[in-house]
Motif scaffolding. Structure first.
Motif, PDB file in Angstrom:
ATOM      1  N   LEU A 290       0.842  -1.206   0.000  1.00 23.25           N
ATOM      2  CA  LEU A 290       0.000   0.000   0.000  1.00 23.25           C
ATOM      3  C   LEU A 290       0.874   1.253   0.000  1.00 23.25           C
ATOM      4  CD1 LEU A 290      -2.835   1.393   0.496  1.00 23.25           C
ATOM      5  CD2 LEU A 290      -2.266   1.282   2.917  1.00 23.25           C
ATOM      6  N   GLN A 291       1.877   1.270   0.877  1.00 21.62           N
ATOM      7  CA  GLN A 291       2.696   2.483   1.028  1.00 21.62           C
ATOM      8  C   GLN A 291       3.499   2.778  -0.232  1.00 21.62           C
ATOM      9  OE1 GLN A 291       2.968   3.033   5.734  1.00 21.62           O
ATOM     10  NE2 GLN A 291       4.897   2.413   4.832  1.00 21.62           N
ATOM     11  N   VAL A 292       3.946   1.738  -0.923  1.00 22.47           N
ATOM     12  CA  VAL A 292       4.735   1.948  -2.144  1.00 22.47           C
ATOM     13  C   VAL A 292       3.822   2.406  -3.279  1.00 22.47           C
ATOM     14  CG1 VAL A 292       6.089   0.770  -3.927  1.00 22.47           C
ATOM     15  CG2 VAL A 292       6.545   0.318  -1.501  1.00 22.47           C
ATOM     16  N   ASP A 293       2.680   1.729  -3.441  1.00 26.93           N
ATOM     17  CA  ASP A 293       1.826   1.992  -4.616  1.00 26.93           C
ATOM     18  C   ASP A 293       0.874   3.176  -4.441  1.00 26.93           C
ATOM     19  OD1 ASP A 293       3.055  -0.159  -5.677  1.00 26.93           O
ATOM     20  OD2 ASP A 293       1.293  -1.457  -5.814  1.00 26.93           O
ATOM     21  N   HIS A 294       0.568   3.536  -3.198  1.00 26.82           N
ATOM     22  CA  HIS A 294      -0.454   4.579  -2.981  1.00 26.82           C
ATOM     23  C   HIS A 294       0.015   5.580  -1.924  1.00 26.82           C
ATOM     24  CE1 HIS A 294      -3.261   2.257  -5.409  1.00 26.82           C
ATOM     25  NE2 HIS A 294      -2.769   1.197  -4.793  1.00 26.82           N
ATOM     26  N   PRO A 295       1.100   6.297  -2.198  1.00 24.72           N
ATOM     27  CA  PRO A 295       1.658   7.176  -1.165  1.00 24.72           C
ATOM     28  C   PRO A 295       0.734   8.326  -0.763  1.00 24.72           C
ATOM     29  CG  PRO A 295       2.767   7.481  -3.298  1.00 24.72           C
ATOM     30  CD  PRO A 295       1.864   6.304  -3.450  1.00 24.72           C
ATOM     31  N   GLN A 296      -0.308   8.596  -1.564  1.00 22.78           N
ATOM     32  CA  GLN A 296      -1.215   9.710  -1.214  1.00 22.78           C
ATOM     33  C   GLN A 296      -2.211   9.342  -0.119  1.00 22.78           C
ATOM     34  OE1 GLN A 296      -1.472   7.682  -3.663  1.00 22.78           O
ATOM     35  NE2 GLN A 296      -3.588   7.324  -4.246  1.00 22.78           N
ATOM     36  N   ARG A 297      -2.350   8.060   0.182  1.00 22.10           N
ATOM     37  CA  ARG A 297      -3.314   7.656   1.222  1.00 22.10           C
ATOM     38  C   ARG A 297      -2.729   7.971   2.598  1.00 22.10           C
ATOM     39  NH1 ARG A 297      -8.479   5.948  -1.080  1.00 22.10           N
ATOM     40  NH2 ARG A 297      -7.892   5.998  -3.261  1.00 22.10           N
ATOM     41  N   GLN A 298      -3.562   8.550   3.471  1.00 19.93           N
ATOM     42  CA  GLN A 298      -3.027   9.055   4.750  1.00 19.93           C
ATOM     43  C   GLN A 298      -3.380   8.233   5.974  1.00 19.93           C
ATOM     44  OE1 GLN A 298      -4.235  13.166   4.938  1.00 19.93           O
ATOM     45  NE2 GLN A 298      -3.311  13.566   2.940  1.00 19.93           N
ATOM     46  N   ARG A 299      -4.403   7.376   5.849  1.00 21.43           N
ATOM     47  CA  ARG A 299      -4.750   6.591   7.041  1.00 21.43           C
ATOM     48  C   ARG A 299      -5.465   5.294   6.683  1.00 21.43           C
ATOM     49  NH1 ARG A 299      -8.908  10.195   6.767  1.00 21.43           N
ATOM     50  NH2 ARG A 299      -7.394  11.795   7.233  1.00 21.43           N
ATOM     51  N   VAL A 300      -5.235   4.300   7.543  1.00 21.81           N
ATOM     52  CA  VAL A 300      -5.994   3.053   7.439  1.00 21.81           C
ATOM     53  C   VAL A 300      -6.965   3.028   8.615  1.00 21.81           C
ATOM     54  CG1 VAL A 300      -5.890   0.524   7.368  1.00 21.81           C
ATOM     55  CG2 VAL A 300      -3.963   1.866   6.495  1.00 21.81           C
ATOM     56  N   ILE A 301      -8.208   2.632   8.333  1.00 24.87           N
ATOM     57  CA  ILE A 301      -9.240   2.568   9.382  1.00 24.87           C
ATOM     58  C   ILE A 301      -9.602   1.107   9.633  1.00 24.87           C
ATOM     59  CG2 ILE A 301     -11.636   3.167   9.912  1.00 24.87           C
ATOM     60  CD1 ILE A 301     -11.297   5.716   8.402  1.00 24.87           C
ATOM     61  N   THR A 302      -9.633   0.734  10.900  1.00 21.83           N
ATOM     62  CA  THR A 302     -10.002  -0.648  11.223  1.00 21.83           C
ATOM     63  C   THR A 302     -10.887  -0.676  12.456  1.00 21.83           C
ATOM     64  OG1 THR A 302      -9.106  -2.892  11.401  1.00 21.83           O
ATOM     65  CG2 THR A 302      -8.052  -1.217  12.748  1.00 21.83           C
ATOM     66  N   GLY A 303     -11.618  -1.767  12.635  1.00 21.04           N
ATOM     67  CA  GLY A 303     -12.441  -1.941  13.831  1.00 21.04           C
ATOM     68  C   GLY A 303     -12.274  -3.369  14.347  1.00 21.04           C
ATOM     69  N   ASN A 304     -12.101  -3.500  15.667  1.00 15.92           N
ATOM     70  CA  ASN A 304     -11.989  -4.838  16.257  1.00 15.92           C
ATOM     71  C   ASN A 304     -12.811  -4.891  17.521  1.00 15.92           C
ATOM     72  OD1 ASN A 304      -8.770  -4.043  15.533  1.00 15.92           O
ATOM     73  ND2 ASN A 304      -9.669  -5.832  14.534  1.00 15.92           N
ATOM     74  N   ASP A 305     -13.416  -6.041  17.749  1.00 20.76           N
ATOM     75  CA  ASP A 305     -14.126  -6.237  19.001  1.00 20.76           C
ATOM     76  C   ASP A 305     -13.144  -6.025  20.153  1.00 20.76           C
ATOM     77  OD1 ASP A 305     -16.804  -7.599  20.100  1.00 20.76           O
ATOM     78  OD2 ASP A 305     -15.092  -8.182  21.333  1.00 20.76           O
ATOM     79  N   GLY A 306     -13.638  -5.355  21.198  1.00 18.72           N
ATOM     80  CA  GLY A 306     -12.780  -5.052  22.342  1.00 18.72           C
ATOM     81  C   GLY A 306     -12.136  -6.293  22.943  1.00 18.72           C
ATOM     82  N   THR A 307     -12.759  -7.467  22.773  1.00 21.84           N
ATOM     83  CA  THR A 307     -12.222  -8.689  23.381  1.00 21.84           C
ATOM     84  C   THR A 307     -11.295  -9.459  22.426  1.00 21.84           C
ATOM     85  OG1 THR A 307     -14.068 -10.051  22.607  1.00 21.84           O
ATOM     86  CG2 THR A 307     -14.344  -8.965  24.737  1.00 21.84           C
ATOM     87  N   ASN A 308     -11.096  -8.947  21.224  1.00 20.78           N
ATOM     88  CA  ASN A 308     -10.273  -9.664  20.249  1.00 20.78           C
ATOM     89  C   ASN A 308      -8.799  -9.309  20.448  1.00 20.78           C
ATOM     90  OD1 ASN A 308      -9.219 -10.919  18.014  1.00 20.78           O
ATOM     91  ND2 ASN A 308     -10.710 -10.094  16.563  1.00 20.78           N
ATOM     92  N   SER A 309      -8.234  -9.822  21.560  1.00 19.76           N
ATOM     93  CA  SER A 309      -6.902  -9.364  21.958  1.00 19.76           C
ATOM     94  C   SER A 309      -5.833  -9.717  20.928  1.00 19.76           C
ATOM     95  CB  SER A 309      -6.535  -9.939  23.318  1.00 19.76           C
ATOM     96  OG  SER A 309      -6.725 -11.333  23.281  1.00 19.76           O
ATOM     97  N   TRP A 310      -6.063 -10.819  20.206  1.00 19.04           N
ATOM     98  CA  TRP A 310      -5.079 -11.251  19.220  1.00 19.04           C
ATOM     99  C   TRP A 310      -4.929 -10.197  18.114  1.00 19.04           C
ATOM    100  CZ3 TRP A 310      -6.214 -12.608  14.043  1.00 19.04           C
ATOM    101  CH2 TRP A 310      -5.130 -13.142  13.345  1.00 19.04           C
ATOM    102  N   MET A 311      -6.069  -9.796  17.554  1.00 18.61           N
ATOM    103  CA  MET A 311      -6.024  -8.823  16.455  1.00 18.61           C
ATOM    104  C   MET A 311      -5.631  -7.436  16.953  1.00 18.61           C
ATOM    105  SD  MET A 311      -6.591  -9.253  13.243  1.00 18.61           S
ATOM    106  CE  MET A 311      -5.268  -8.168  12.809  1.00 18.61           C
ATOM    107  N   VAL A 312      -6.125  -7.094  18.161  1.00 18.73           N
ATOM    108  CA  VAL A 312      -5.826  -5.774  18.707  1.00 18.73           C
ATOM    109  C   VAL A 312      -4.324  -5.640  18.945  1.00 18.73           C
ATOM    110  CG1 VAL A 312      -6.116  -4.300  20.748  1.00 18.73           C
ATOM    111  CG2 VAL A 312      -8.115  -5.397  19.702  1.00 18.73           C
ATOM    112  N   SER A 313      -3.683  -6.715  19.422  1.00 16.35           N
ATOM    113  CA  SER A 313      -2.251  -6.583  19.710  1.00 16.35           C
ATOM    114  C   SER A 313      -1.447  -6.392  18.418  1.00 16.35           C
ATOM    115  CB  SER A 313      -1.735  -7.773  20.524  1.00 16.35           C
ATOM    116  OG  SER A 313      -1.822  -8.941  19.740  1.00 16.35           O
ATOM    117  N   ILE A 314      -1.896  -7.023  17.334  1.00 17.38           N
ATOM    118  CA  ILE A 314      -1.226  -6.792  16.046  1.00 17.38           C
ATOM    119  C   ILE A 314      -1.390  -5.324  15.641  1.00 17.38           C
ATOM    120  CG2 ILE A 314      -1.347  -7.295  13.557  1.00 17.38           C
ATOM    121  CD1 ILE A 314      -2.077 -10.169  14.277  1.00 17.38           C
ATOM    122  N   ASN A 315      -2.610  -4.825  15.764  1.00 13.13           N
ATOM    123  CA  ASN A 315      -2.867  -3.450  15.332  1.00 13.13           C
ATOM    124  C   ASN A 315      -2.126  -2.437  16.203  1.00 13.13           C
ATOM    125  OD1 ASN A 315      -4.404  -4.198  13.153  1.00 13.13           O
ATOM    126  ND2 ASN A 315      -6.315  -4.211  14.315  1.00 13.13           N
TER     127      ASN A 315
END
Ligand code: COA
Length: 334
Positions: A290-315
């Motif tokens: 993404l960063q190489v091909d689309h340098p004009q993009r400024q943010r990624v938006i994501t949503g995770n369940d508060g209890t999804n500790s696995w995904m939250v820790s990656i994010n």
């Protein structure tokens, strides 16, 4: 005041419905970039047989004051219906929201659904926000809460390299990564659909038990065709095992009307392949592209369940920060 089903081929009314929707979504959320009219109109006009939708509008003296979209899944989770409801900020607190709410319940009931679901976006620190009061007043109870996070781009290369060197030894040799633009090639589609269909089952979603989804290669192609017509781009990184089956994937979607924004869609690692840091691996690879091909993009938006500790820790490791909450509500229908 009245509610009626929108004729999505009436350009003028469709545009006014879009304007109510976009104004509502931006209200109180200055960072938010709505999808373009073209994207929304294509979406509304797309007849998805697996998940038909109805678009209803509330009218105020000829003006479109609010819009609600009802989704009726036909191939999986058929006891449920979900909807999205918005009233233009200038038309709020005059009963339009309630009128559309009643219409959603009526239509879902007519379609034989037992459970109606919806989500709202609210600030983190307002447990008594008006949107919550509105929905609770209509008989809905809180099911689960997703925490919405943003990642500011670009993420420093040395940060990404550090995360990569920490995780690569855990998977390298047994798995191979590939990134594809606007859909994976044909031979990967069957196994990709299988893992995509499991996401809804395994991601924490409160008390509601979802069945697996039923996306197949034909439907996958249909969704890609819709995205192409909209002008959107989708970046998919997959991890494959030695038999060439997809065991993990992640999708980033680049909307047209929101030129600074990237949406993180699903990320999933097959149950038998967890614990090898494949979730981080596919995300790092996709983000790098993404960063190489689309340098004009400024943010990624994501949503995770508060209890999804696995995904939250990656994010959190990637650098995502909390911006708002997305509580999901449900109502049982008689
Ligand atoms: C929530 C929403 C749909 C309400 O639409 P509406 O046309 O104002 O709804 P109604 O006039 O039928 O009902 C308004 C009631 O909701 C509650 N409410 C809504 N917004 C409120 C606010 N900003 N402050 C306080 N109460 C609020 C109140 O109970 C209010 O009743 P009151 O005016 O008698 O105090 C509208 O604010 C909106 O589009 N919000 C953004 C999208 C969203 O959250 N949708 C809900 C998904 S179901």
């Amino acid at each position: 005041m009245r509610t009626m089903q929108l004729d999505v081929h009436d350009d003028d009314r469709t545009r006014r419905a879009y304007e109510a929707l976009a104004a509502s979504r931006v209200f109180g959320r200055p960072w938010f970039e709505p999808s373009s009219f073209t994207e929304v109109a294509i979406d509304w006009r797309h007849e998805d047989k697996a998940e038909p939708k109805e678009i209803w509008v509330a009218e105020d003296g000829g003006d479109v004051a609010g819009v609600a979209t009802l989704f009726l899944p036909m191939e999986d989770n058929t006891s449920m219906a979900w909807f999205d409801l918005h009233v233009h900020p200038e038309h709020r607190r005059r009963g339009h929201g309630s009128a559309l709410m009643d219409r959603m319940a009526e239509r879902a009931q007519d379609a034989g659904r037992a459970c109606l679901l919806t989500e709202i976006m609210v600030p983190v620190d307002e447990p008594d926000h008006g949107y919550r009061r509105f929905i609770e007043r209509h008989g809905y109870s809180l099911n689960n809460t997703e925490v919405m996070r943003h990642l500011d781009l670009p993420v420093a290369d040395d940060h990404l390299s550090r995360l990569d060197s920490d995780t690569r030894p855990r998977w390298e040799g047994d798995y191979r990564l590939e990134t594809h633009v606007n859909g994976v090639p044909e031979p990967l589609r069957e196994s990709l659909c299988e893992v995509m269909n499991q996401l809804i089952v395994d991601a924490p979603t409160g008390d509601i038990e979802f069945e697996p989804e039923s996306v197949n290669p034909a439907r996958y192609q249909e969704y890609l065709d819709v995205e192409r017509e909209m002008g959107r781009q989708r970046l998919t990184t997959v991890a494959m095992n030695d038999t060439g089956e997809v065991v993990a994937y992640t999708d980033l979607v680049l909307p047209v009307g929101a030129p600074s924004t990237v949406w993180q869609w699903g990320t999933y690692v097959h149950r038998e392949h967890r614990g090898r840091r494949l979730g981080m691996a596919v995300k790092l690879e996709n983000l790098g592209r993404l960063q190489v091909d689309h340098p004009q993009r400024q943010r990624v938006i994501t949503g995770n369940d508060g209890t999804n500790s696995w995904m939250v820790s990656i994010n959190e490791a990637l650098g995502f920060r909390i911006v708002e909450l997305c509580p999901a509500y449900q109502r049982k229908l008689a």
